[in-house]
Structure formats: structure tokens, C-alpha cells
Write a protein that holds these residues in place. Structure first.
Motif, mmCIF file in Angstrom:
data_model
loop_
_atom_site.group_PDB
_atom_site.id
_atom_site.type_symbol
_atom_site.label_atom_id
_atom_site.label_comp_id
_atom_site.label_asym_id
_atom_site.label_seq_id
_atom_site.Cartn_x
_atom_site.Cartn_y
_atom_site.Cartn_z
ATOM 1 N N TYR A 1 46.587 33.181 42.701
ATOM 2 C CA TYR A 1 45.272 33.600 42.209
ATOM 3 C C TYR A 1 45.063 35.092 42.504
ATOM 4 C CZ TYR A 1 43.891 28.684 41.684
ATOM 5 O OH TYR A 1 43.805 27.364 41.303
ATOM 6 N N THR B 1 38.044 37.277 46.551
ATOM 7 C CA THR B 1 37.735 37.708 45.192
ATOM 8 C C THR B 1 37.951 39.213 45.103
ATOM 9 O OG1 THR B 1 35.390 38.165 45.585
ATOM 10 C CG2 THR B 1 35.984 35.876 45.010
ATOM 11 N N ALA B 2 37.708 39.763 43.935
ATOM 12 C CA ALA B 2 37.899 41.203 43.743
ATOM 13 C C ALA B 2 36.993 42.016 44.661
ATOM 14 C CB ALA B 2 37.638 41.570 42.288
ATOM 15 N N GLU C 1 29.427 28.401 36.389
ATOM 16 C CA GLU C 1 30.596 28.473 37.256
ATOM 17 C C GLU C 1 31.260 27.096 37.331
ATOM 18 O OE1 GLU C 1 30.203 30.870 40.931
ATOM 19 O OE2 GLU C 1 28.083 30.901 40.374
ATOM 20 N N SER D 1 38.192 29.607 40.505
ATOM 21 C CA SER D 1 38.873 30.853 40.150
ATOM 22 C C SER D 1 37.864 31.981 40.111
ATOM 23 C CB SER D 1 39.537 30.730 38.777
ATOM 24 O OG SER D 1 40.532 29.737 38.787
ATOM 25 N N TRP D 2 38.266 33.128 40.599
ATOM 26 C CA TRP D 2 37.563 34.399 40.486
ATOM 27 C C TRP D 2 36.328 34.553 41.364
ATOM 28 C CZ3 TRP D 2 37.490 32.602 34.927
ATOM 29 C CH2 TRP D 2 38.741 32.763 34.338
ATOM 30 N N GLU E 1 39.252 27.614 33.610
ATOM 31 C CA GLU E 1 39.091 29.057 33.428
ATOM 32 C C GLU E 1 38.657 29.385 32.000
ATOM 33 O OE1 GLU E 1 42.782 30.738 34.838
ATOM 34 O OE2 GLU E 1 42.111 30.660 36.934
ATOM 35 N N GLN F 1 43.687 37.402 40.942
ATOM 36 C CA GLN F 1 42.392 37.950 40.539
ATOM 37 C C GLN F 1 41.232 37.287 41.282
ATOM 38 O OE1 GLN F 1 42.744 37.491 36.314
ATOM 39 N NE2 GLN F 1 43.680 39.511 36.109
ATOM 40 N N GLY F 2 41.557 36.440 42.224
ATOM 41 C CA GLY F 2 40.533 35.896 43.085
ATOM 42 C C GLY F 2 40.392 34.386 43.039
#
Length: 189
Positions: free
Chosen positions: A15, A103-104, A61, A77-78, A51, A17-18
Motif C-alpha cells: 500500500y 497515509t500520505a 469511505e 486504502s489511502w 478502491e 499510497q497509504g
């Protein structure tokens, strides 16, 4: 769905991208999704399906849930819905919970029990801890390489160290197959 464990260290690579994952001891996955404030989303979904569904601006979400080695888990995810106001208290009421977030914008570890945050921290700055007993996991943090004996940063990269800590101290994990298997889904509107 019950899965067998490959630990959690693989999450950082799988993962990039988070992700966020919350583990709750002795709870069923449907109850975990309810405590997270999710509405039922119908059919189980794979990671790819979840996703895609979440990319719809109106979808909300998406969290996928299952059970592994005595823990219910919900993975996202994310994003990090688990860090929303009041969520940790609700999720950990009458049990214990471990949340792992990367996460980012937010890396975070949280351990809570009986509705109370016990120890939480940013794995990039583990010397700053929060909760009712912020030093509760200090020995385990040292063992995982997150923090040195003098209290400064340890040798482990923040997120990697956090994942090692979760595996060693709480024996949590997921199968790598969790991405491809349809899991129970909840949606936070």
C-alpha cells in the motif's frame, strides 16, 4: 472471513499510497464495522473493487473487514477513518485495539483498551507519546527499534518500526491474500 497471518510488515510495500488497519481483540468483523460507524455496503469486495468504489466522490469511505488469530480487522486504502473523533473510544470499548496508519499525510500508531487511548504516537517521532499510559509500550518500542535507550530515534524506519512493534507486541497480522479475497464491506458516508 477468517484469514491466516503473514504479519503486517508487507502492508508498507503493498500500500505505497497509504493504508490504515485496525485490529480489535475478540470481536466479529460485522461488529467492528458497526463500531466504526459504517453502513452495510452489500456484497463483499476485493481491495480493487473497494478502491474503485471509493473513487466515486459520493461513495464514502470503504473499509473491508475480516478476522485473523483472535482479532477482527478493518483495512482501508489511502485514508484513516479510525483516527476520526470518538472512533477509537467506540471501537475499543470492552476490548483492546491496535490501529496502524500510514497515509500520505499521517503516520500513526494507537493502542487503546476499554474505550481509552493508552498509548499513541507518530512513528517518525516516537519520543512524543500520548494517552493514559504513554510509556506502556516503551520496552516494546525499543525492541522494535523505534526508540533508543536514551529516548532518541531508534534504528528502524518509523512506519517499519511501527509494524514490527505491532507484530511483536500484539501478534497481529493479515494474509497477503486479503487484497484479492472478497471481504465484508462497510461504508462511512
Amino acid at each position: 472471513m477468517t484469514v491466516s497471518s503473514d504479519g503486517v510488515q508487507w502492508l508498507a510495500e503493498s500500500y505505497p499510497q497509504g493504508f490504515s488497519v485496525v485490529f480489535v481483540r475478540d470481536l466479529q468483523s460485522a461488529e467492528l464495522l458497526a463500531r466504526l460507524g459504517c453502513e452495510a455496503a452489500g456484497s463483499p469486495m476485493t481491495r480493487e473493487d473497494a478502491e474503485e468504489h471509493e473513487l466515486d466522490d459520493e461513495a464514502g469511505e470503504v473499509l473491508r473487514a475480516g478476522e485473523c488469530d483472535g482479532w477482527a480487522f478493518a483495512i482501508q486504502s489511502w485514508a484513516a477513518h479510525v483516527l476520526g473523533e470518538g472512533v477509537i473510544g467506540s471501537v475499543s470499548a470492552g476490548t483492546e485495539m491496535v490501529a496502524l496508519v500510514s497515509t500520505a499525510t499521517i503516520p500513526w500508531f494507537s493502542y487503546a483498551a476499554n474505550g481509552e487511548e493508552v498509548c499513541s504516537f507518530d512513528p517518525g517521532m516516537p519520543w512524543i507519546r500520548h494517552g493514559s499510559d504513554p510509556d506502556r509500550l516503551l520496552s516494546a518500542m525499543r525492541s522494535a527499534g523505534l526508540i533508543s535507550d536514551d529516548g532518541s530515534a531508534g534504528t528502524a524506519c518509523g512506519v517499519t518500526g511501527m509494524l514490527v512493534l505491532a507484530e511483536q507486541e500484539f501478534q497481529v497480522g493479515l494474509s497477503r491474500e486479503v487484497d484479492d479475497k472478497p471481504l465484508l464491506v462497510g461504508v462511512v458516508p
